[in-house]
Structure formats: C-alpha cells, structure tokens
Design a protein around this motif. Structure first.
Motif, PDB file in Angstrom:
ATOM      1  N   SER A  39       0.822  -1.209   0.000  1.00 52.01           N
ATOM      2  CA  SER A  39       0.000   0.000   0.000  1.00 52.01           C
ATOM      3  C   SER A  39       0.856   1.258   0.000  1.00 52.01           C
ATOM      4  CB  SER A  39      -0.899   0.021   1.241  1.00 52.01           C
ATOM      5  OG  SER A  39      -1.569   1.267   1.364  1.00 52.01           O
ATOM      6  N   ASP A 291      -8.549   2.080   1.641  1.00 50.08           N
ATOM      7  CA  ASP A 291      -7.469   2.433   2.557  1.00 50.08           C
ATOM      8  C   ASP A 291      -7.541   1.616   3.839  1.00 50.08           C
ATOM      9  OD1 ASP A 291      -6.542   4.260   0.751  1.00 50.08           O
ATOM     10  OD2 ASP A 291      -7.246   6.035   1.839  1.00 50.08           O
ATOM     11  N   GLU A 294      -6.141  -1.827   3.141  1.00 49.89           N
ATOM     12  CA  GLU A 294      -4.681  -1.808   3.014  1.00 49.89           C
ATOM     13  C   GLU A 294      -4.014  -1.544   4.357  1.00 49.89           C
ATOM     14  OE1 GLU A 294      -3.802   1.029  -0.020  1.00 49.89           O
ATOM     15  OE2 GLU A 294      -4.616  -0.218  -1.631  1.00 49.89           O
TER      16      GLU A 294
END
Length: 328
Positions: A39, A291, A294
């Motif tokens: 990420s 997000d 990750e």
C-alpha cells in the motif's frame, strides 16, 4: 560447479555475485510482497515521520527497484530522495531521485532500511554431539550442510553476548549477527543528523529461536534455502544487537516498536469508514474502504504488523508521535 563454504560466503555469492538473486531483472518484487508493495499508505507514514522530525531528505537502504522512493515522491514531492542498492539504477526512476551503491555521507536524513538487514549475509552455527559450537558449511548448488570448524574469536564472543548456545542441546542453531551490527552502525554513523529506522522481522536475546531462522523465498513462497542464486536467502535480525552497535556509534533515543504500533502512531489504521459516507459520498466511501483494507494488511498481527521497527536518533530526537509510545 558446486562448492562448500560458510553460509555467509555462500549467501553473499548467491544474492550479490554474478547473476545473483538481487541482481536479477525481476527484482525482489518478483518473489515476495513487502509493505511497500502492499500500500502507498506505508510510504505516506514514512513521509509524515520525516516531516515530524524536520527532515527533508529520505535515504532508502536496499532500495531494490525504487518502489518506496517513487511512492514517497507521490506522497510528498518536496522530499529529496536517494536510493542505495548494489543493483544498477532503475531505468524508470525519475531523474530527481538520487541513486548510488554506497550511502551518501554527511546528510541530515531519515534513513530507512526496510527489509535490508535480513539480507546482510551471516554465518550459521550448530552445537554438535559433543557440545561444541561449529560453523555450518553449505554446498552451493544443493543446500546440503556439514559441520565445519569451531566458532572462535569474535564469532564466539558475539554468540556469548547476544545468542548464547554453550551448554545447549545438540542440534541447537544460531546466526552470528555481527556483520549486520557493523552494517547498521555504519549506516547510522553516515548521517549528519537525522533518524535511522530499521524495519524487519526480528528477535531479542530472551526470545531467540533455538533452531535459528534461516530460510528461502521464491515467487512468494517459503522454500528451502539453497544458495544457488535462484531464491532469496534470509534470516531474522537480532534487533537488540544492532541497536547496541548503533548506540556505540553515537545513536541515541532508541525505540523498539512493532510495525502495528508505529503505523498506528503515524495515522495508519484499518478503521472501516461510516456507512453514512456511502450515501453522501460513494466514491469517498470506496476510497476510504480501500485504505482501511490496506491499512489492515500493513498492521495485521501474524503478518506485516509483526515487523520490528528500530528507531534511533542520529543527532535528531525521535519525534512525537513515536516518542509518545516510549512513555505509554
């Protein structure tokens, strides 16, 4: 032709010699997934750490094919970036990013060693049937092992201090981390102010694994460690030993963290966004959901979140929020 040698010598040839694993065209990313590949949140956290410490330069040790540097450039275009690796400069690397085979000396910087020290080759020892600690030798093309000479001198002294095996059961193994101590101390000593962060799987004296940690990786899978250049050969890092070596070289403010702790402190948390956001901002919700997933991978227990972060100051105090963890 197959040859017998110590694991340290065999690993160095296999990883960094002609045609070695780390010089192959696909690079490390072709064989295993690191936090950098997982990420861009990882690079963003390091960029925030640099800013918190008042540093405008980041030096990436063992930079591979420049993946972290490119991600840092996206996270903070104002950063001055420099990669250090034995491999040639990647052709696609932006010209504004520096590259060299040696650490640029005399800079105030955030120095990041993400999964670098585990690939600094080390010798392996094993206690034989008579209780003698012997250097393990390996055949380069097969991975077959035999016991060589007794560990003595500086090797024995390092083991006595950091990984005692005297009196242990026959078959007990250890890895002599002195080359990593020296490499890390030299990296920290090269800074003219700044912070040094080593990120790796690691252990400390009280929790050394009795069979050591030597292993291999190829195409995302753990394999037998055969030093023939076709797989990574790696072992975990004695983080207390490298910390002491850097302190002897002038580092201060040593902080031991897990990656989960460090990234949480730097704002990376796998918190699911509120469902209300899906109604008011569907695209924002999907982005936040991505997000969160990750971040969860980066901080997961039993996975990347278990990586050890060793943070040491080289003339720069360890900044809040990381320093706050030492007081928690």
């Amino acid at each position: 032709m197959n040859t017998w040698s110590s694991w340290r010598d065999a690993t160095h040839r296999a990883l960094y010699g002609t045609g070695g694993f780390y010089l192959r065209p696909e690079g490390p990313a072709g064989h295993f997934r690191t936090s950098v590949h997982a990420s861009p949140l990882f690079a963003g956290a390091l960029a925030r750490l640099a800013r918190a410490a008042g540093l405008r330069t980041v030096v990436d040790m063992g930079a591979g094919r420049g993946e972290l540097l490119v991600a840092l450039r996206r996270a903070d275009p104002a950063l001055e970036l420099h990669g250090v690796d034995v491999a040639a400069r990647p052709e696609a690397l932006p010209p504004s990013i520096g590259w060299s085979a040696e650490i640029p000396a005399g800079r105030a910087a955030l120095l990041v060693a993400n999964e670098w020290l585990d690939n600094v080759p080390v010798d392996v020892v094993e206690v034989d049937a008579d209780g003698v600690t012997r250097i393990v030798e390996v055949e380069s093309g097969t991975g077959r092992e035999r016991l060589g000479p007794e560990a003595s001198g500086a090797d024995a002294a390092w083991l006595d201090r950091w990984w005692p095996v005297k009196g242990a059961e026959p078959g007990t193994r250890a890895e002599i981390g002195a080359p990593r101590d020296a490499a890390w101390a030299a990296a920290v000593e090269s800074l003219d102010g700044g912070l040094a962060v080593a990120i790796d799987y690691g252990h400390e004296r009280a929790t050394r694994p009795p069979q050591g940690t030597l292993t291999g990786y190829r195409q995302g899978r753990m394999v037998a460690p055969v030093p023939d250049g076709t797989c990574d050969v790696t072992s975990h890092v004695a983080v207390d030993a490298i910390a002491a070596a850097a302190e002897a070289a002038g580092a201060a403010g040593t902080l031991h963290l897990t990656q989960r702790q460090a990234l949480h402190a730097l704002g990376v948390r796998g918190t699911r966004p509120p469902y209300e956001l899906a109604r008011s901002d569907p695209r924002g919700y999907l982005s936040a959901l991505r997000d969160a997933g990750e971040a969860g991978e980066l901080t997961a227990r039993g996975g990347l979140g278990d990586f050890r972060w060793l943070v040491q100051g080289a003339g720069t105090p360890v900044p809040t929020p990381l320093a706050a963890l030492a007081r928690a």
